[in-house]
Design a protein around this motif. Structure first.
Motif, PDB file in Angstrom:
ATOM      1  N   PRO A 175       3.412  -2.467   2.346  1.00  0.00           N
ATOM      2  CA  PRO A 175       4.782  -2.964   2.183  1.00  0.00           C
ATOM      3  C   PRO A 175       5.331  -2.635   0.794  1.00  0.00           C
ATOM      4  O   PRO A 175       4.581  -2.590  -0.184  1.00  0.00           O
ATOM      5  N   VAL A 176       6.613  -2.390   0.719  1.00  0.00           N
ATOM      6  CA  VAL A 176       7.258  -2.151  -0.565  1.00  0.00           C
ATOM      7  C   VAL A 176       7.180  -3.425  -1.410  1.00  0.00           C
ATOM      8  O   VAL A 176       7.496  -4.520  -0.940  1.00  0.00           O
ATOM      9  N   GLN A 177       6.713  -3.292  -2.646  1.00  0.00           N
ATOM     10  CA  GLN A 177       6.618  -4.439  -3.542  1.00  0.00           C
ATOM     11  C   GLN A 177       7.967  -4.674  -4.217  1.00  0.00           C
ATOM     12  O   GLN A 177       8.548  -3.753  -4.804  1.00  0.00           O
ATOM     13  N   THR A 178       8.477  -5.890  -4.098  1.00  0.00           N
ATOM     14  CA  THR A 178       9.726  -6.258  -4.759  1.00  0.00           C
ATOM     15  C   THR A 178       9.444  -7.372  -5.750  1.00  0.00           C
ATOM     16  O   THR A 178       8.318  -7.891  -5.827  1.00  0.00           O
ATOM     17  N   ASP A 179      10.463  -7.773  -6.505  1.00  0.00           N
ATOM     18  CA  ASP A 179      10.269  -8.842  -7.479  1.00  0.00           C
ATOM     19  C   ASP A 179      10.011 -10.188  -6.809  1.00  0.00           C
ATOM     20  O   ASP A 179       9.611 -11.145  -7.463  1.00  0.00           O
ATOM     21  N   ALA A 180      10.234 -10.268  -5.484  1.00  0.00           N
ATOM     22  CA  ALA A 180       9.998 -11.515  -4.757  1.00  0.00           C
ATOM     23  C   ALA A 180       8.690 -11.518  -3.977  1.00  0.00           C
ATOM     24  O   ALA A 180       8.319 -12.523  -3.377  1.00  0.00           O
ATOM     25  N   THR A 181       7.983 -10.381  -3.971  1.00  0.00           N
ATOM     26  CA  THR A 181       6.733 -10.288  -3.222  1.00  0.00           C
ATOM     27  C   THR A 181       5.627 -11.022  -3.967  1.00  0.00           C
ATOM     28  O   THR A 181       5.421 -10.810  -5.158  1.00  0.00           O
ATOM     29  N   ARG A 182       4.917 -11.885  -3.254  1.00  0.00           N
ATOM     30  CA  ARG A 182       3.781 -12.587  -3.826  1.00  0.00           C
ATOM     31  C   ARG A 182       2.503 -11.930  -3.334  1.00  0.00           C
ATOM     32  O   ARG A 182       2.257 -11.837  -2.139  1.00  0.00           O
ATOM     33  N   THR A 183       1.672 -11.427  -4.250  1.00  0.00           N
ATOM     34  CA  THR A 183       0.427 -10.787  -3.863  1.00  0.00           C
ATOM     35  C   THR A 183      -0.710 -11.784  -3.841  1.00  0.00           C
ATOM     36  O   THR A 183      -0.614 -12.878  -4.394  1.00  0.00           O
TER      37      THR A 183
END
Length: 345
Positions: free
Chosen positions: A170-178
């Motif tokens: 998935p594309v990592q955005t500033d809202a993505t929690r890893t």
């Protein structure tokens, strides 16, 4: 069976409520332990949520389906399984309300959860394959019941391969929690073996509570002339799914978003194993041919809700109506509509 039938209604209701409370309280402990085991074992939140946490919180429901099938209650055993899948899926919409930063499905992007959802759709289609084919059994068990665990295991193997060597991410955005390892809390340095032992003990407690729920629900169905399908889908299924609601919301509040989504999808795929266990326990032939159309109605509902959820995980909308995802709104509408149809039918 006679013991439960001889109890007064208030005692049956009290037993049902007490067992539900035991399931709920036991489930409260599971998320934190599962989250720590994800860090300790290095398997990741999506895998641990989908397998370990999903299986553990589903154990009480498994016992309900097996007990009901042994008592010859095909509809109760069947609807308890598939009704729980619909209920647990709508819990993600509830959890989305508790995550205010962005849409939960956007922040919890994980390829493993998407693939697990696809496996769930395949599993949900297998009972229809049984229904539309001749009633052939081997030792009173339909061949589809052998196919369900095979598909489940193959799905786990493939999912593990995807986690180890993904072909896309998935594309990592500033809202993505890893999935990140968290520091151990003060005084919580229990060994990994002790964590697994505690986890197993809680599973046994939940299994015993599931047996009580099945017995009290069966007695109440006979006493009050209630529909097995209705009680299975909206009674025992919802009660035994309460740990998923609690653990999902708790995981979201802890920031373990992939664990939350993986726990629901993994629990749903594990719930399909209920049907295999129930068909083996049901000694009067094929379980899939013994149930009624209202029972299959909940498979249709679960299929639609899973499709909507997967669409949300792929689309990854940042904001939707009421600061939750559009897929969460659709999940709430689908489940609410299904409940209305079942109650009014």
């Amino acid at each position: 069976m006679d013991f439960w039938q001889d109890l007064p209604n208030m005692a049956l209701l009290a037993g049902f409520g007490l067992a539900a409370l035991v399931v709920l309280l036991s489930g409260l402990r599971l998320t934190a332990i599962a989250d720590r085991l994800a860090d300790r074992t290095g398997l990741g939140e999506a895998i641990v949520g989908g397998v370990l946490l999903g299986a553990a919180t589903s154990l009480s429901g498994t016992i309900v389906s097996i007990t009901a099938a042994l008592d010859g209650r095909a509809s109760l055993a069947f609807s308890n399984s598939v009704g729980g899948i619909a209920a647990q899926t709508v819990f993600l919409a509830v959890a989305d309300m508790f995550y205010r930063r962005t849409n939960l499905e956007h922040a919890a992007a994980d390829l493993g959860n998407i693939f697990q959802g696809l496996i769930l759709i395949v599993l949900l289609g297998l009972p229809f394959a049984a229904l539309t084919t001749p009633e052939v059994t081997v030792w009173a068990v339909h061949p589809v019941s052998f196919a369900i665990p095979l598909v489940y295991v193959l799905g786990l193997v493939a999912n593990r391969q995807i986690q180890q060597a993904p072909m896309w991410t998935p594309v990592q955005t500033d809202a993505t929690r890893t999935d990140e390892s968290e520091e151990e809390e003060s005084g919580s340095g229990a060994s990994t073996a002790r964590l697994f032992a505690t986890f197993a003990a809680l599973m046994l407690v939940m299994g015993a509570a599931g047996w009580v729920i099945a017995k009290t629900a069966s007695a109440l169905i006979d006493r009050m002339a209630l529909s097995e399908s209705l009680i299975g889908a909206l009674g025992t299924a919802v009660v035994t799914s309460l740990p998923e609601l609690v653990t999902t919301v708790a995981a979201v509040r802890r920031g373990a978003l992939q664990l939350a989504v993986g726990g629901i999808i993994g629990g749903n795929t594990f719930d399909m194993l209920f049907l295999t266990a129930a068909d083996i326990s049901y000694r009067d032939g094929s379980l899939y041919h013994a149930v009624t159309m209202p029972d299959y109605f909940w498979i249709v509902t679960a299929l639609l809700m899973t499709g909507v959820l997967l669409g949300g995980l792929i689309l990854r909308q940042r904001r939707g109506p009421g600061r939750i995802g559009a897929e969460s709104v659709l999940l709430l509408l689908l489940y609410g509509g299904a409940v209305a149809v079942q109650v009014l039918a």
